[in-house]
Design a protein around this motif. Sequence first.
Motif, PDB file in Angstrom:
ATOM      1  N   ASP A  49       0.807  -1.217   0.000  1.00  0.00           N
ATOM      2  CA  ASP A  49       0.000   0.000   0.000  1.00  0.00           C
ATOM      3  C   ASP A  49       0.843   1.270   0.000  1.00  0.00           C
ATOM      4  OD1 ASP A  49      -2.353  -1.510   0.084  1.00  0.00           O
ATOM      5  OD2 ASP A  49      -2.272  -1.654   2.267  1.00  0.00           O
ATOM      6  N   ALA A  50       2.151   1.125  -0.176  1.00  0.00           N
ATOM      7  CA  ALA A  50       3.047   2.298  -0.171  1.00  0.00           C
ATOM      8  C   ALA A  50       3.291   2.760  -1.607  1.00  0.00           C
ATOM      9  CB  ALA A  50       4.367   1.953   0.513  1.00  0.00           C
ATOM     10  N   PRO A  51       2.740   3.898  -2.011  1.00  0.00           N
ATOM     11  CA  PRO A  51       2.905   4.349  -3.400  1.00  0.00           C
ATOM     12  C   PRO A  51       4.360   4.608  -3.790  1.00  0.00           C
ATOM     13  CG  PRO A  51       1.906   6.076  -2.047  1.00  0.00           C
ATOM     14  CD  PRO A  51       1.925   4.834  -1.220  1.00  0.00           C
ATOM     15  N   GLU A  52       5.192   5.044  -2.824  1.00  0.00           N
ATOM     16  CA  GLU A  52       6.591   5.342  -3.142  1.00  0.00           C
ATOM     17  C   GLU A  52       7.311   4.109  -3.687  1.00  0.00           C
ATOM     18  OE1 GLU A  52       5.079   8.098  -0.045  1.00  0.00           O
ATOM     19  OE2 GLU A  52       5.144   5.908  -0.234  1.00  0.00           O
ATOM     20  N   PHE A  53       7.043   2.956  -3.067  1.00  0.00           N
ATOM     21  CA  PHE A  53       7.746   1.749  -3.507  1.00  0.00           C
ATOM     22  C   PHE A  53       7.296   1.310  -4.896  1.00  0.00           C
ATOM     23  CE2 PHE A  53       8.452   0.718   1.198  1.00  0.00           C
ATOM     24  CZ  PHE A  53       9.711   1.285   1.161  1.00  0.00           C
ATOM     25  N   TRP A  54       6.027   1.502  -5.221  1.00  0.00           N
ATOM     26  CA  TRP A  54       5.565   1.186  -6.585  1.00  0.00           C
ATOM     27  C   TRP A  54       6.210   2.143  -7.597  1.00  0.00           C
ATOM     28  CZ3 TRP A  54       3.473  -3.207  -7.837  1.00  0.00           C
ATOM     29  CH2 TRP A  54       2.777  -3.943  -6.878  1.00  0.00           C
ATOM     30  N   LEU A 100      -2.549   4.636  -5.655  1.00  0.00           N
ATOM     31  CA  LEU A 100      -2.426   4.579  -4.197  1.00  0.00           C
ATOM     32  C   LEU A 100      -2.186   5.965  -3.597  1.00  0.00           C
ATOM     33  CD1 LEU A 100      -0.231   1.366  -3.825  1.00  0.00           C
ATOM     34  CD2 LEU A 100      -2.568   1.647  -2.991  1.00  0.00           C
ATOM     35  N   ASN A 101      -1.466   6.790  -4.333  1.00  0.00           N
ATOM     36  CA  ASN A 101      -1.129   8.124  -3.820  1.00  0.00           C
ATOM     37  C   ASN A 101      -2.366   9.009  -3.688  1.00  0.00           C
ATOM     38  OD1 ASN A 101       0.741  10.204  -3.011  1.00  0.00           O
ATOM     39  ND2 ASN A 101       0.482  11.088  -5.041  1.00  0.00           N
ATOM     40  N   GLN A 102      -3.301   8.869  -4.646  1.00  0.00           N
ATOM     41  CA  GLN A 102      -4.552   9.630  -4.646  1.00  0.00           C
ATOM     42  C   GLN A 102      -4.331  11.134  -4.497  1.00  0.00           C
ATOM     43  OE1 GLN A 102      -7.024   7.803  -1.612  1.00  0.00           O
ATOM     44  NE2 GLN A 102      -7.700   6.207  -3.015  1.00  0.00           N
ATOM     45  N   GLY A 103      -3.251  11.612  -5.096  1.00  0.00           N
ATOM     46  CA  GLY A 103      -2.995  13.047  -5.104  1.00  0.00           C
ATOM     47  C   GLY A 103      -2.473  13.619  -3.803  1.00  0.00           C
ATOM     48  N   ARG A 104      -2.248  12.758  -2.796  1.00  0.00           N
ATOM     49  CA  ARG A 104      -1.794  13.280  -1.498  1.00  0.00           C
ATOM     50  C   ARG A 104      -0.404  13.895  -1.586  1.00  0.00           C
ATOM     51  NH1 ARG A 104      -4.773   8.621   0.387  1.00  0.00           N
ATOM     52  NH2 ARG A 104      -2.959   7.326  -0.021  1.00  0.00           N
ATOM     53  N   ASN A 105       0.481  13.259  -2.340  1.00  0.00           N
ATOM     54  CA  ASN A 105       1.850  13.755  -2.493  1.00  0.00           C
ATOM     55  C   ASN A 105       2.012  14.213  -3.941  1.00  0.00           C
ATOM     56  OD1 ASN A 105       4.608  14.113  -2.844  1.00  0.00           O
ATOM     57  ND2 ASN A 105       5.180  12.344  -1.617  1.00  0.00           N
ATOM     58  N   SER A 106       1.881  15.517  -4.154  1.00  0.00           N
ATOM     59  CA  SER A 106       1.910  16.037  -5.528  1.00  0.00           C
ATOM     60  C   SER A 106       3.271  15.824  -6.179  1.00  0.00           C
ATOM     61  CB  SER A 106       1.556  17.524  -5.533  1.00  0.00           C
ATOM     62  OG  SER A 106       2.478  18.264  -4.751  1.00  0.00           O
ATOM     63  N   GLN A 107       4.338  15.829  -5.379  1.00  0.00           N
ATOM     64  CA  GLN A 107       5.672  15.612  -5.949  1.00  0.00           C
ATOM     65  C   GLN A 107       5.801  14.201  -6.501  1.00  0.00           C
ATOM     66  OE1 GLN A 107       8.907  16.264  -3.219  1.00  0.00           O
ATOM     67  NE2 GLN A 107      10.446  16.268  -4.832  1.00  0.00           N
ATOM     68  N   GLN A 155       3.927  14.010  -9.731  1.00  0.00           N
ATOM     69  CA  GLN A 155       4.624  14.717 -10.807  1.00  0.00           C
ATOM     70  C   GLN A 155       5.727  13.859 -11.434  1.00  0.00           C
ATOM     71  OE1 GLN A 155       7.958  16.746 -10.435  1.00  0.00           O
ATOM     72  NE2 GLN A 155       7.785  16.833 -12.649  1.00  0.00           N
ATOM     73  N   VAL A 156       6.570  13.246 -10.585  1.00  0.00           N
ATOM     74  CA  VAL A 156       7.663  12.439 -11.132  1.00  0.00           C
ATOM     75  C   VAL A 156       7.126  11.143 -11.728  1.00  0.00           C
ATOM     76  CG1 VAL A 156       9.505  13.418  -9.735  1.00  0.00           C
ATOM     77  CG2 VAL A 156       8.170  11.543  -8.805  1.00  0.00           C
ATOM     78  N   ALA A 157       6.017  10.626 -11.154  1.00  0.00           N
ATOM     79  CA  ALA A 157       5.416   9.406 -11.709  1.00  0.00           C
ATOM     80  C   ALA A 157       4.814   9.688 -13.081  1.00  0.00           C
ATOM     81  CB  ALA A 157       4.356   8.863 -10.764  1.00  0.00           C
ATOM     82  N   PHE A 158       4.168  10.850 -13.252  1.00  0.00           N
ATOM     83  CA  PHE A 158       3.626  11.211 -14.564  1.00  0.00           C
ATOM     84  C   PHE A 158       4.743  11.284 -15.610  1.00  0.00           C
ATOM     85  CE2 PHE A 158      -0.006  13.712 -12.341  1.00  0.00           C
ATOM     86  CZ  PHE A 158      -0.765  12.564 -12.268  1.00  0.00           C
ATOM     87  N   GLY A 159       5.866  11.907 -15.218  1.00  0.00           N
ATOM     88  CA  GLY A 159       6.989  12.019 -16.147  1.00  0.00           C
ATOM     89  C   GLY A 159       7.548  10.671 -16.538  1.00  0.00           C
ATOM     90  N   GLN A 181       2.266  20.466 -15.478  1.00  0.00           N
ATOM     91  CA  GLN A 181       1.266  21.272 -14.774  1.00  0.00           C
ATOM     92  C   GLN A 181       1.605  21.347 -13.283  1.00  0.00           C
ATOM     93  OE1 GLN A 181      -2.609  19.582 -15.614  1.00  0.00           O
ATOM     94  NE2 GLN A 181      -2.358  19.875 -17.815  1.00  0.00           N
ATOM     95  N   LEU A 182       2.163  20.242 -12.747  1.00  0.00           N
ATOM     96  CA  LEU A 182       2.527  20.215 -11.333  1.00  0.00           C
ATOM     97  C   LEU A 182       3.881  20.870 -11.077  1.00  0.00           C
ATOM     98  CD1 LEU A 182       1.349  16.582 -10.446  1.00  0.00           C
ATOM     99  CD2 LEU A 182       0.279  18.726  -9.745  1.00  0.00           C
ATOM    100  N   ASN A 183       4.789  20.763 -12.048  1.00  0.00           N
ATOM    101  CA  ASN A 183       6.107  21.394 -11.917  1.00  0.00           C
ATOM    102  C   ASN A 183       6.601  21.817 -13.297  1.00  0.00           C
ATOM    103  OD1 ASN A 183       8.662  22.275 -11.353  1.00  0.00           O
ATOM    104  ND2 ASN A 183       9.457  20.290 -10.675  1.00  0.00           N
TER     105      ASN A 183
END
Length: 575
Positions: free
Chosen positions: A383-388, A414-421, A424-428, A452-454
């Motif tokens: 359930d940790a978005p960072e690890f995915w 999993l992040n559901q927009g909580r951590n915009s950073q 942003q890097v995941a979109f890239g 749009q985020l950065n």
Amino acid sequence: MRITPTLLLGFFFFLGISFGFAQEKISKKEAKRLENQTKGSRYFIEGEKALVLGDLDRSFFYLQKALEFSPDEPAIHYKLAEVLVRSEQAEKALPYANRAVEIDPENKYYALLVAEIYTQLKQPLKAAEILDRLTADSEKNQQYNLDLASIYLQAGEFDKALVVLDRAEEYYGIREPFTLQKQRIYLRKNDLGKALEEGEKLIEAFPGNPTYVLNQVEILYNNGRLDQALALVEEEITKYPNQPELRMAAYTLLKEKGQQSQAQEYLISAFANPDLDPEVKAKTFVSVLSEMQTSQRDSLLDQMEGLMLDLHPQEALVLEAVGERKKRQGNMEGAVDLYKKSLQSNPKNASLLEQVILNSFGENADFASLENYTIMATDEFPDAPEFWFYDGVVKSARKKDSLAVNSLNKAIGLNQGRNSQLDQVAFGSLGNSLFNLGQKDSAFYYFDKALQLNPNDEQVLNNFAFFLSLEKRDLEKAASMSGKVVKRFPDNSTYLDTHAWVLFQMGNYTEALTYMEKAIANDSNPSGVLLEHYGDILFHLGKVSEAVNWWKKAAESDEASEHISKKISDRKYYE
């Protein structure tokens, strides 16, 4: 004698007459009572069945019917109260429970249910009255004394709690739960002397148990009786020299008194004992590591580290602690190696997994090995978005773009927009993998979302611009993005190459050459792509021979395009 059929008939006839006379002797009132008792029992059994099955409404219905026929049966009142308690209707349950006790005051379970209901109704002292009656009147119910003491404690009735605990101790003898509870009460009453007396009782009743000694030491220490605490510990060490916990206590107390040399002797002797919990050793090691650096501290750490690794070479916390020392010494490579060994023993360590993953990225990263840890991280912490996200980046680097897309989408979900950073890097990163999979419109969509985020993310700007140039699409937008990057990073060969290639696709060969020359000049070992692009620009400027020379240099690399041989042989540019 053989009984004939005629005689048998007479025998049964006689019995029938006898039975008939017996039945006539039962009064109508008694017969009615028996009938009601039978009906009540039948409904009671149905009510119990429904209660076992969890059907509380049905159970209540049958039990109410049973009560109609047997209004003075305490078990029915008790079960009705139980149903209502389980239905979270404690107030309605109370009359039934009280009635059960009234009919049968000797049944402790009826009384205990009343106590439970009073507790739910936030009337603890009424519950205490019932438990007090049970424990005071019968030796059979002494096990409820601790519950009763807890109720009195919560109500602030300390003296009553002490009476109850004394009663329990008198019956059972010295027992840890009773004595420790009494000790806590005396401490709350600020009666240190009585609290210490209770601690002494435990130490004397259970000789050789360091837990009770350490508990007494803590009380003494917290109340400013450092010397008394130290004397107790040293006395116990004399009696029981092979208890490392006592030596650790002596270390702490002597250190507090400023007697560092003696303290360290106790510490090392404790660490040399394999029975001391490795977790205690690891935490103590990190604590010493956090002290001001001196040669004495480093020498002590060397001894502690050697003993830990010798006695507990596979212990996860020990390996992590020693790794922390390597990290603080600036030896990150050595730290990561120890962290990896720690994770082999205990992979459920999110902080350590993140340190291993983040510190394994770099120019010469071993992505195949790193993927083992991103997979471990997603397995242990799904359930940790960072690890995915890390897993997606690593899979992308390994050209497993389909799997990368799955992991990156999982991270975003999993992040559901909580951590915009993170988004942003995941979109890239998602844009990169989607482009590699040929899903170019989706790739450009995610690049736009990332910007749009950065708007200043140089990697997204560079990659987006480069991919647009490959598609010869929105070249003005591409030039704006790549130009923005080279303005911020004028010496970065990769960014200069991208901007030069965008200008090349726009037909601006002279300006493209300027940026490409800077790119090559700033790269001590230019890639085959860079060399080939330089040749392509020279060709379009009419410098064919120079172009061929650069293409030949590019051909020596594995990174050149599939057309490089044809370009050289035909002395002509091919896309």
